[in-house]
Design a protein around this motif. Sequence first.
Motif, PDB file in Angstrom:
ATOM      1  N   VAL A   1       9.622   4.565  33.337  1.00 42.18           N
ATOM      2  CA  VAL A   1       8.820   3.481  32.788  1.00 42.18           C
ATOM      3  C   VAL A   1       8.417   2.593  33.959  1.00 42.18           C
ATOM      4  O   VAL A   1       9.281   2.064  34.662  1.00 42.18           O
ATOM      5  CB  VAL A   1       9.613   2.674  31.739  1.00 42.18           C
ATOM      6  CG1 VAL A   1       8.853   1.411  31.353  1.00 42.18           C
ATOM      7  CG2 VAL A   1       9.884   3.519  30.499  1.00 42.18           C
TER       8      VAL A   1
ATOM      9  N   MET B   1       6.789  -0.809  35.272  1.00 43.51           N
ATOM     10  CA  MET B   1       6.534  -2.170  34.802  1.00 43.51           C
ATOM     11  C   MET B   1       5.850  -2.996  35.890  1.00 43.51           C
ATOM     12  O   MET B   1       5.805  -2.583  37.050  1.00 43.51           O
ATOM     13  CB  MET B   1       7.867  -2.834  34.417  1.00 43.51           C
ATOM     14  CG  MET B   1       8.581  -2.144  33.269  1.00 43.51           C
ATOM     15  SD  MET B   1      10.273  -2.742  32.995  1.00 43.51           S
ATOM     16  CE  MET B   1      11.171  -1.848  34.270  1.00 43.51           C
TER      17      MET B   1
ATOM     18  N   THR C   1      -0.877   0.140  27.722  1.00 47.86           N
ATOM     19  CA  THR C   1       0.134   0.940  28.422  1.00 47.86           C
ATOM     20  C   THR C   1      -0.321   2.394  28.476  1.00 47.86           C
ATOM     21  O   THR C   1      -0.778   2.959  27.472  1.00 47.86           O
ATOM     22  CB  THR C   1       1.488   0.847  27.695  1.00 47.86           C
ATOM     23  OG1 THR C   1       1.907  -0.519  27.654  1.00 47.86           O
ATOM     24  CG2 THR C   1       2.542   1.676  28.396  1.00 47.86           C
TER      25      THR C   1
ATOM     26  N   PHE D   1       4.339   4.778  30.709  1.00 50.54           N
ATOM     27  CA  PHE D   1       5.486   5.483  30.149  1.00 50.54           C
ATOM     28  C   PHE D   1       5.251   6.957  30.430  1.00 50.54           C
ATOM     29  O   PHE D   1       4.311   7.555  29.890  1.00 50.54           O
ATOM     30  CB  PHE D   1       5.591   5.231  28.644  1.00 50.54           C
ATOM     31  CG  PHE D   1       6.790   5.865  27.991  1.00 50.54           C
ATOM     32  CD1 PHE D   1       7.867   5.087  27.598  1.00 50.54           C
ATOM     33  CD2 PHE D   1       6.850   7.234  27.759  1.00 50.54           C
ATOM     34  CE1 PHE D   1       8.966   5.656  26.984  1.00 50.54           C
ATOM     35  CE2 PHE D   1       7.944   7.814  27.157  1.00 50.54           C
ATOM     36  CZ  PHE D   1       9.009   7.027  26.764  1.00 50.54           C
TER      37      PHE D   1
ATOM     38  N   VAL E   1       4.655  -3.417  30.424  1.00 46.78           N
ATOM     39  CA  VAL E   1       4.866  -2.024  30.817  1.00 46.78           C
ATOM     40  C   VAL E   1       3.517  -1.390  31.107  1.00 46.78           C
ATOM     41  O   VAL E   1       2.615  -1.395  30.257  1.00 46.78           O
ATOM     42  CB  VAL E   1       5.598  -1.240  29.708  1.00 46.78           C
ATOM     43  CG1 VAL E   1       5.788   0.211  30.127  1.00 46.78           C
ATOM     44  CG2 VAL E   1       6.941  -1.883  29.392  1.00 46.78           C
TER      45      VAL E   1
ATOM     46  N   HIS F   1      14.479   1.896  27.721  1.00 46.79           N
ATOM     47  CA  HIS F   1      13.972   0.975  28.749  1.00 46.79           C
ATOM     48  C   HIS F   1      12.720   0.250  28.255  1.00 46.79           C
ATOM     49  O   HIS F   1      12.599  -0.973  28.388  1.00 46.79           O
ATOM     50  CB  HIS F   1      13.626   1.749  30.026  1.00 46.79           C
ATOM     51  CG  HIS F   1      14.811   2.329  30.733  1.00 46.79           C
ATOM     52  ND1 HIS F   1      15.945   1.605  31.017  1.00 46.79           N
ATOM     53  CD2 HIS F   1      15.024   3.581  31.240  1.00 46.79           C
ATOM     54  CE1 HIS F   1      16.813   2.378  31.662  1.00 46.79           C
ATOM     55  NE2 HIS F   1      16.277   3.579  31.803  1.00 46.79           N
ATOM     56  N   TYR F   2      11.790   1.016  27.686  1.00 47.42           N
ATOM     57  CA  TYR F   2      10.502   0.477  27.252  1.00 47.42           C
ATOM     58  C   TYR F   2      10.677  -0.598  26.186  1.00 47.42           C
ATOM     59  O   TYR F   2      10.098  -1.690  26.271  1.00 47.42           O
ATOM     60  CB  TYR F   2       9.628   1.618  26.728  1.00 47.42           C
ATOM     61  CG  TYR F   2       8.351   1.175  26.063  1.00 47.42           C
ATOM     62  CD1 TYR F   2       7.216   0.893  26.813  1.00 47.42           C
ATOM     63  CD2 TYR F   2       8.278   1.049  24.677  1.00 47.42           C
ATOM     64  CE1 TYR F   2       6.031   0.491  26.204  1.00 47.42           C
ATOM     65  CE2 TYR F   2       7.109   0.651  24.056  1.00 47.42           C
ATOM     66  CZ  TYR F   2       5.995   0.365  24.815  1.00 47.42           C
ATOM     67  OH  TYR F   2       4.839  -0.042  24.215  1.00 47.42           O
ATOM     68  N   THR F   3      11.486  -0.298  25.172  1.00 47.42           N
ATOM     69  CA  THR F   3      11.638  -1.216  24.043  1.00 47.42           C
ATOM     70  C   THR F   3      12.250  -2.538  24.478  1.00 47.42           C
ATOM     71  O   THR F   3      11.759  -3.621  24.122  1.00 47.42           O
ATOM     72  CB  THR F   3      12.518  -0.567  22.957  1.00 47.42           C
ATOM     73  OG1 THR F   3      11.907   0.665  22.534  1.00 47.42           O
ATOM     74  CG2 THR F   3      12.674  -1.496  21.765  1.00 47.42           C
TER      75      THR F   3
ATOM     76  N   GLU G   1      13.907   6.843  27.992  1.00 44.99           N
ATOM     77  CA  GLU G   1      12.848   5.957  28.486  1.00 44.99           C
ATOM     78  C   GLU G   1      12.386   4.977  27.408  1.00 44.99           C
ATOM     79  O   GLU G   1      11.985   3.854  27.716  1.00 44.99           O
ATOM     80  CB  GLU G   1      11.671   6.791  29.005  1.00 44.99           C
ATOM     81  CG  GLU G   1      12.016   7.725  30.155  1.00 44.99           C
ATOM     82  CD  GLU G   1      12.658   7.010  31.328  1.00 44.99           C
ATOM     83  OE1 GLU G   1      12.367   5.812  31.548  1.00 44.99           O
ATOM     84  OE2 GLU G   1      13.463   7.642  32.033  1.00 44.99           O
ATOM     85  N   LEU G   2      12.429   5.389  26.145  1.00 46.59           N
ATOM     86  CA  LEU G   2      12.094   4.454  25.069  1.00 46.59           C
ATOM     87  C   LEU G   2      13.076   3.284  25.028  1.00 46.59           C
ATOM     88  O   LEU G   2      12.711   2.165  24.647  1.00 46.59           O
ATOM     89  CB  LEU G   2      12.085   5.167  23.718  1.00 46.59           C
ATOM     90  CG  LEU G   2      10.806   5.917  23.347  1.00 46.59           C
ATOM     91  CD1 LEU G   2      10.993   6.670  22.045  1.00 46.59           C
ATOM     92  CD2 LEU G   2       9.608   4.971  23.258  1.00 46.59           C
TER      93      LEU G   2
ATOM     94  N   ARG H   1       9.855  -4.635  26.634  1.00 49.09           N
ATOM     95  CA  ARG H   1       8.877  -5.359  25.799  1.00 49.09           C
ATOM     96  C   ARG H   1       9.526  -6.545  25.092  1.00 49.09           C
ATOM     97  O   ARG H   1       8.925  -7.628  25.008  1.00 49.09           O
ATOM     98  CB  ARG H   1       8.280  -4.394  24.768  1.00 49.09           C
ATOM     99  CG  ARG H   1       7.398  -3.297  25.336  1.00 49.09           C
ATOM    100  CD  ARG H   1       6.131  -3.863  25.971  1.00 49.09           C
ATOM    101  NE  ARG H   1       5.380  -4.669  25.038  1.00 49.09           N
ATOM    102  CZ  ARG H   1       4.460  -4.179  24.187  1.00 49.09           C
ATOM    103  NH1 ARG H   1       4.180  -2.893  24.189  1.00 49.09           N
ATOM    104  NH2 ARG H   1       3.819  -4.989  23.363  1.00 49.09           N
TER     105      ARG H   1
ATOM    106  N   TRP I   1       0.382   6.159  28.516  1.00 41.60           N
ATOM    107  CA  TRP I   1       1.392   7.146  28.114  1.00 41.60           C
ATOM    108  C   TRP I   1       0.980   8.488  28.695  1.00 41.60           C
ATOM    109  O   TRP I   1      -0.120   8.976  28.405  1.00 41.60           O
ATOM    110  CB  TRP I   1       1.498   7.220  26.591  1.00 41.60           C
ATOM    111  CG  TRP I   1       1.959   5.920  25.993  1.00 41.60           C
ATOM    112  CD1 TRP I   1       1.220   4.783  25.834  1.00 41.60           C
ATOM    113  CD2 TRP I   1       3.262   5.624  25.490  1.00 41.60           C
ATOM    114  NE1 TRP I   1       1.964   3.788  25.264  1.00 41.60           N
ATOM    115  CE2 TRP I   1       3.231   4.276  25.034  1.00 41.60           C
ATOM    116  CE3 TRP I   1       4.442   6.350  25.375  1.00 41.60           C
ATOM    117  CZ2 TRP I   1       4.342   3.659  24.488  1.00 41.60           C
ATOM    118  CZ3 TRP I   1       5.545   5.728  24.808  1.00 41.60           C
ATOM    119  CH2 TRP I   1       5.501   4.408  24.377  1.00 41.60           C
TER     120      TRP I   1
END
Length: 464
Positions: free
Chosen positions: A70, A72, A57, A39, A36, A25-27, A22-23, A30, A59
């Motif tokens: 994630v 968005m 965001t 998460f 986002v 996708h997140y990174t 998931e990080l 962004r 978390w």
Amino acid sequence: MTLLTTILAFLCSLGPLIIFHELGHYTVARLCGVKVLRFSLGFGKVIWSRRFGADQTEWVISMLPLGGYVRMLDDRDPDTRASTDAERAREYTRKNVWQRIAIVAAGPIANFLLAIAVFGGLYMVGMDEVGTRVRSMDAATPAYQAGLRGGDRVVAVNGEPVATYAELRWETLKAVLDKGGLRLDVVQPGGARYNATLPPAALAGKNVEGDLLGELGMPMYLTPVSIGKIPDPAGPAGRAGMLPGDRVVSIDGKPVPDGSVLMKLVGQSCGRTLAFVVERAGRSLTLMVTPELNKATNVSRINAQVMSTPEMVKVTLGLVDAAVAGARTTWQQSVMSLKMIGKMLTGQVSLTNLTGVVTIADYAGKTARTGPVEFLTFIAVVSVSLGVMNLLPIPVLDGGLLLYYSLEVLTGRPLPDRIVELAQRAGVVLLVMLMALALFNDVMRLTQAAPTPPANTYVRCPND
């Protein structure tokens, strides 16, 4: 305690893999300017949440730790629709197709990068692995007929160097799945080299799910037999005067080069007294041992720990070589996973090989109890599997979205919402069916597995 270890090992292995996925996708989201909103580690009811960063965001940790997501800004969902011009500029569907492809692909790519890092790190630290020396094999096996003999060491398969038994099995498995043959470069105990060839016909129909190398006649080499603990002095070994440290040389005049031969000879005795020749402090002794037969389990035993272990080699690489080896191992694991999926779809490999969270948890516990190297290797393998699985072109998975966007690139326009909606529903049904089948296989595997006696101690006797 074992159950607790299994649960903790499962959470400690799957949790980081989901977070890395998931990080990814997140990174990339962004970096592409997408806002986002959430998460999440896990699905379902939120049990913990905090907001961070300029976008605030959320978390969260959710109730079911079997995945993550994630969320968005997305105009397709009323709950995540942009409400201002500034937000619309950061909305997911307004990004060009290549940015959306990058965001979706980043999750599986993160899993592959993690696997490369773990494999590479293990190669740098140094891993003790089983070597490629083989022990004595049956004369009817393809390897024996090709010229291999006990004590020989395989150094290359089809031109690919192999230093460990795992690499030997890997190259052999590739040949079997590709319906090709094997060209082995072999070194004899005295140092002489020769080539041995196993034609495609010799590999055809071999069981890729079991002891493939053993079936072909390349069982792993085991060290000479010595006696370990003798738990019961009144048992067969204890009554015969056997002591810890004794090295077994022969049984009834037949040489005993390793533990597998000892187990076979004891198993064939089924209660008959055997003459064990052992070496003790430089002296040769003959001990008369009468194995006990447990009629309930049809297992014969001498009630002594038999020490005969595989020959180990230490593989240590520098930074660059380790990174290359990690990438190569990750690629090979990925290709093999895809081949196995293809074989299952075409019926060449049984669907019983499909496993789920129960089997993953079971292996997580077993590898955690074995040691950190084995546990980290398991995590890397699962990370590869997670990356491959998410790239499958199944709607609701990352691969399904990548398929949509690939069609958009080819046609110049996105797929109609109605088609996407129908595909998503079909994908959910297919995914639920696969999860149900995997769970069924897990349960059957656990309930049907016969208890395994302690290694190298018990041998099953033939029925009368």
